[in-house]
Enzyme design. Structure first.
Site, PDB file in Angstrom:
ATOM      1  N   GLY A   5       0.761  -1.242   0.000  1.00 13.91           N
ATOM      2  CA  GLY A   5       0.000   0.000   0.000  1.00 13.91           C
ATOM      3  C   GLY A   5       0.787   1.285   0.000  1.00 13.91           C
TER       4      GLY A   5
ATOM      5  N   GLU B 224       3.933  -6.719   1.897  1.00 18.30           N
ATOM      6  CA  GLU B 224       3.529  -7.087   0.525  1.00 18.30           C
ATOM      7  C   GLU B 224       3.588  -5.881  -0.413  1.00 18.30           C
ATOM      8  OE1 GLU B 224      -0.483  -8.400   1.173  1.00 18.30           O
ATOM      9  OE2 GLU B 224       0.103 -10.294   2.059  1.00 18.30           O
ATOM     10  N   PRO B 225       4.741  -5.262  -0.566  1.00 18.28           N
ATOM     11  CA  PRO B 225       4.794  -4.078  -1.430  1.00 18.28           C
ATOM     12  C   PRO B 225       4.737  -4.471  -2.905  1.00 18.28           C
ATOM     13  CG  PRO B 225       7.001  -4.648  -0.698  1.00 18.28           C
ATOM     14  CD  PRO B 225       6.055  -5.624  -0.026  1.00 18.28           C
ATOM     15  N   GLY B 226       4.057  -3.659  -3.679  1.00 21.77           N
ATOM     16  CA  GLY B 226       4.037  -3.852  -5.130  1.00 21.77           C
ATOM     17  C   GLY B 226       4.490  -2.567  -5.791  1.00 21.77           C
TER      18      GLY B 226
ATOM     19  N   ARG C 191      -4.917   3.230 -15.935  1.00 17.79           N
ATOM     20  CA  ARG C 191      -4.969   3.978 -14.667  1.00 17.79           C
ATOM     21  C   ARG C 191      -5.546   5.387 -14.800  1.00 17.79           C
ATOM     22  NH1 ARG C 191      -1.497   5.207 -11.493  1.00 17.79           N
ATOM     23  NH2 ARG C 191      -2.614   4.474  -9.659  1.00 17.79           N
TER      24      ARG C 191
ATOM     25  N   TYR D 116      -8.907   5.629 -12.606  1.00 15.88           N
ATOM     26  CA  TYR D 116      -8.798   6.286 -11.290  1.00 15.88           C
ATOM     27  C   TYR D 116      -8.514   7.772 -11.413  1.00 15.88           C
ATOM     28  CZ  TYR D 116      -7.241   1.439 -10.493  1.00 15.88           C
ATOM     29  OH  TYR D 116      -7.103   0.084 -10.495  1.00 15.88           O
TER      30      TYR D 116
ATOM     31  N   CYS E 278     -12.157   3.801 -29.103  1.00 17.77           N
ATOM     32  CA  CYS E 278     -13.478   4.389 -29.315  1.00 17.77           C
ATOM     33  C   CYS E 278     -14.182   4.681 -28.004  1.00 17.77           C
ATOM     34  CB  CYS E 278     -14.318   3.427 -30.148  1.00 17.77           C
ATOM     35  SG  CYS E 278     -14.553   1.863 -29.320  1.00 17.77           S
ATOM     36  N   GLU E 279     -13.515   5.413 -27.120  1.00 21.23           N
ATOM     37  CA  GLU E 279     -14.090   5.781 -25.820  1.00 21.23           C
ATOM     38  C   GLU E 279     -13.634   7.203 -25.531  1.00 21.23           C
ATOM     39  OE1 GLU E 279     -15.572   3.750 -23.279  1.00 21.23           O
ATOM     40  OE2 GLU E 279     -15.511   1.894 -24.409  1.00 21.23           O
TER      41      GLU E 279
ATOM     42  N   TYR F 251       0.934  -1.763 -12.136  1.00 19.81           N
ATOM     43  CA  TYR F 251      -0.465  -1.701 -12.592  1.00 19.81           C
ATOM     44  C   TYR F 251      -0.575  -1.061 -13.973  1.00 19.81           C
ATOM     45  CZ  TYR F 251      -0.861  -2.719  -7.645  1.00 19.81           C
ATOM     46  OH  TYR F 251      -0.698  -3.297  -6.402  1.00 19.81           O
TER      47      TYR F 251
HETATM   48  N1  LLP Z   1      -1.455  -6.957  -0.728  1.00 21.39           N
HETATM   49  C1  LLP Z   1      -2.768  -7.007  -1.037  1.00 21.39           C
HETATM   50  C2  LLP Z   1      -3.638  -7.926  -0.292  1.00 21.39           C
HETATM   51  C3  LLP Z   1      -3.287  -6.194  -2.059  1.00 21.39           C
HETATM   52  O1  LLP Z   1      -4.579  -6.248  -2.360  1.00 21.39           O
HETATM   53  C4  LLP Z   1      -2.419  -5.315  -2.762  1.00 21.39           C
HETATM   54  C5  LLP Z   1      -2.915  -4.463  -3.835  1.00 21.39           C
HETATM   55  C6  LLP Z   1      -1.054  -5.309  -2.404  1.00 21.39           C
HETATM   56  C7  LLP Z   1      -0.608  -6.129  -1.383  1.00 21.39           C
HETATM   57  C8  LLP Z   1      -0.060  -4.414  -3.088  1.00 21.39           C
HETATM   58  O2  LLP Z   1      -0.363  -3.085  -2.899  1.00 21.39           O
HETATM   59  P1  LLP Z   1       0.663  -1.936  -3.358  1.00 21.39           P
HETATM   60  O3  LLP Z   1       1.871  -2.059  -2.477  1.00 21.39           O
HETATM   61  O4  LLP Z   1       0.997  -2.164  -4.774  1.00 21.39           O
HETATM   62  O5  LLP Z   1      -0.087  -0.697  -3.121  1.00 21.39           O
HETATM   63  N2  LLP Z   1      -4.761  -1.210  -9.812  1.00 21.39           N
HETATM   64  C9  LLP Z   1      -4.625  -0.215  -8.773  1.00 21.39           C
HETATM   65  C10 LLP Z   1      -4.006  -0.759  -7.523  1.00 21.39           C
HETATM   66  C11 LLP Z   1      -4.748  -1.934  -6.938  1.00 21.39           C
HETATM   67  C12 LLP Z   1      -4.081  -2.528  -5.720  1.00 21.39           C
HETATM   68  C13 LLP Z   1      -4.720  -3.793  -5.325  1.00 21.39           C
HETATM   69  N3  LLP Z   1      -4.140  -4.437  -4.193  1.00 21.39           N
HETATM   70  C14 LLP Z   1      -3.835   0.959  -9.324  1.00 21.39           C
HETATM   71  O6  LLP Z   1      -3.482   0.952 -10.502  1.00 21.39           O
HETATM   72  O7  LLP Z   1      -3.599   1.935  -8.615  1.00 21.39           O
END
Ligand code: LLP
Length: 413
Positions: A239, A273-275, A313, A317, A343-344, A372
């Protein structure tokens, strides 16, 4: 210097000119900096170095195999959100004990897959899911470790579409129900609750909601111990946000400084759980101007060869991504909407942007699209999935080739 920066007028990735990559591989094209992924992973790992922790990279942010493999080579574990992401993790070389399985709707087939593999933990989202896990485990005469995904009813103060920790959201088990559920689960023979999990949203730039969510887990772990359930670890989710517009946001050290004082006294190990934090700034989307259009009395549009099918994105959003000409231009600045070819009307990359007057064929980079971006691409309008290139040590490798129309149609009768 690594990452995306200018060498003279030219935007480069780890020293490789982006213009050369677009010429060699075509557009739309995702380009990733291997060095940036390394340094951003290490920044988190080092920030938590003095406390027992495991980073489970959230594959949902970007699961292109080469990126997953790179993270594994750095010591990362994986957070998978579907059976497909578990398969990707395995093919990228993660072993089952390195995988946590999350997701609000896991099918029984996916749960059985995870149980048979022996993943580290399943982050359970509901009483019904726990009953299904228990039944599958008992059928196999085994016992499965689970973590309870708790919904602490905390506002992540992010975009509503990516906030997950409020009681109005579909995610997790309400904090008020966890204790009773836990007492019920203790009687089950197929599951053991070993962890508590929370993830309250994504692109969070205010550390307070993350700190409060961690505090809620700590408190719960204490109460559960008193009740007889010994929690082994806390999974604090992902997050942490990044800066899309250049403004200051908390870094990995500030993140650790917010969370560690809350969890330290428990001595419990933590999972992160960083993404986005690791991969967002490590990628750009390259796109060329197809056409310029001034609507009479209306807006100037730069119509690009990338759109919502390549990067959804901005449309989904209202997300802001910086968009820059790859070669610095001395043309006078104009305000225009930078839009895709679909076409949007909402197919937009950036609205009301001030850019040097774009010219047809000119190359642009949409920045911070490593997370993402490609994972959310689609084939709408029968558009083909873009190619992806990674730069490592000054060399470009195609890590995903552009889809062909034959491949797209191969599934159809
Ligand atoms: N753990 C869980 C359970 C999650 O649902 C998520 C993201 C993460 C970890 C990783 O979160 P991060 O560190 O990347 O914030 N598509 C959207 C973001 C959706 C995130 C969903 N869950 C966007 O483009 O902003």
């Amino acid at each position: 210097m690594t990452g995306f920066f200018r060498q003279g007028p030219a935007l480069v990735c780890d020293g490789v000119p982006l213009a050369d990559l677009a010429t060699a591989h075509g557009t739309p094209l995702y380009v990733y900096s291997g060095a940036t992924i390394r340094s951003r992973y290490r920044a988190i790992d080092q920030a938590f170095a003095d406390y027992p922790h495991a980073i489970h990279y959230a594959l949902k942010a970007n699961s292109t195999l080469a990126i997953a493999r790179l993270l594994r080579s750095l010591g990362s574990n994986a957070d998978a959100n579907s059976g497909g992401e578990i398969d990707v993790a395995l093919r990228a070389g993660f072993i089952p004990p390195q995988i946590v399985f999350t997701g609000v709707g896991k099918t029984s087939a996916e749960l059985a897959q995870a149980i048979d593999l022996g993943v580290r933990s399943i982050n359970a989202e509901s009483a019904g899911e726990i009953e299904r896990i228990d039944a599958i485990a008992r059928e196999r005469q085994t016992r499965v470790d689970i973590a309870l995904r708790v919904n602490p009813d905390i506002d992540a103060r992010s975009h509503p579409h990516i906030s997950t920790g409020l009681k109005t959201n579909k995610f997790g088990i309400a904090l008020s129900e966890v204790r009773e559920l836990c007492a019920h689960v203790r009687a089950m023979r197929g599951v053991s609750v070993v962890g508590l999990h929370s993830h309250v949203g994504s692109q969070i730039t205010d550390l307070e909601p993350l700190r409060r969510a961690a505090a809620a887990l700590v408190q719960l772990a204490r109460e559960m111990r008193a009740q007889g359930t010994v929690i082994e670890y806390l999974d604090l989710g992902g997050g942490l946000g990044v800066s899309y517009d250049g403004s200051r946001v908390p870094d990995a050290t500030e993140y650790a400084n917010a969370l560690l004082p809350v969890v330290r006294e428990t001595g419990l190990s933590i999972i992160l759980e960083p993404g986005r934090q690791i991969v967002a700034p490590a990628g750009v989307l390259l796109t060329r101007v197809i056409d310029m259009k001034q609507q009479p009395g209306g807006k100037l549009f730069a119509i690009m060869d990338a759109g919502m099918t390549d990067l959804i994105r901005p449309m989904l959003y209202d997300a802001f991504h910086r968009i820059e000409p790859v070669s610095r231009s001395s043309a006078p600045e104009v305000a225009c909407d930078i839009v895709g070819p679909l076409c949007e009307s909402s197919d937009t990359l950036g609205k009301d942007r001030l850019v040097p007057q774009p010219a047809v064929d000119e190359l642009y980079a949409v920045l911070d699209t490593g997370a993402y971006g490609s994972v959310m691409a689609s084939n709408y309008n029968r558009r083909l999935m873009p190619a992806e290139v990674m730069i490592e040590n000054g060399c470009a490798t195609v890590i995903k080739r552009r889809q062909t129309i034959d491949e797209l149609l191969a599934l159809e009768a």
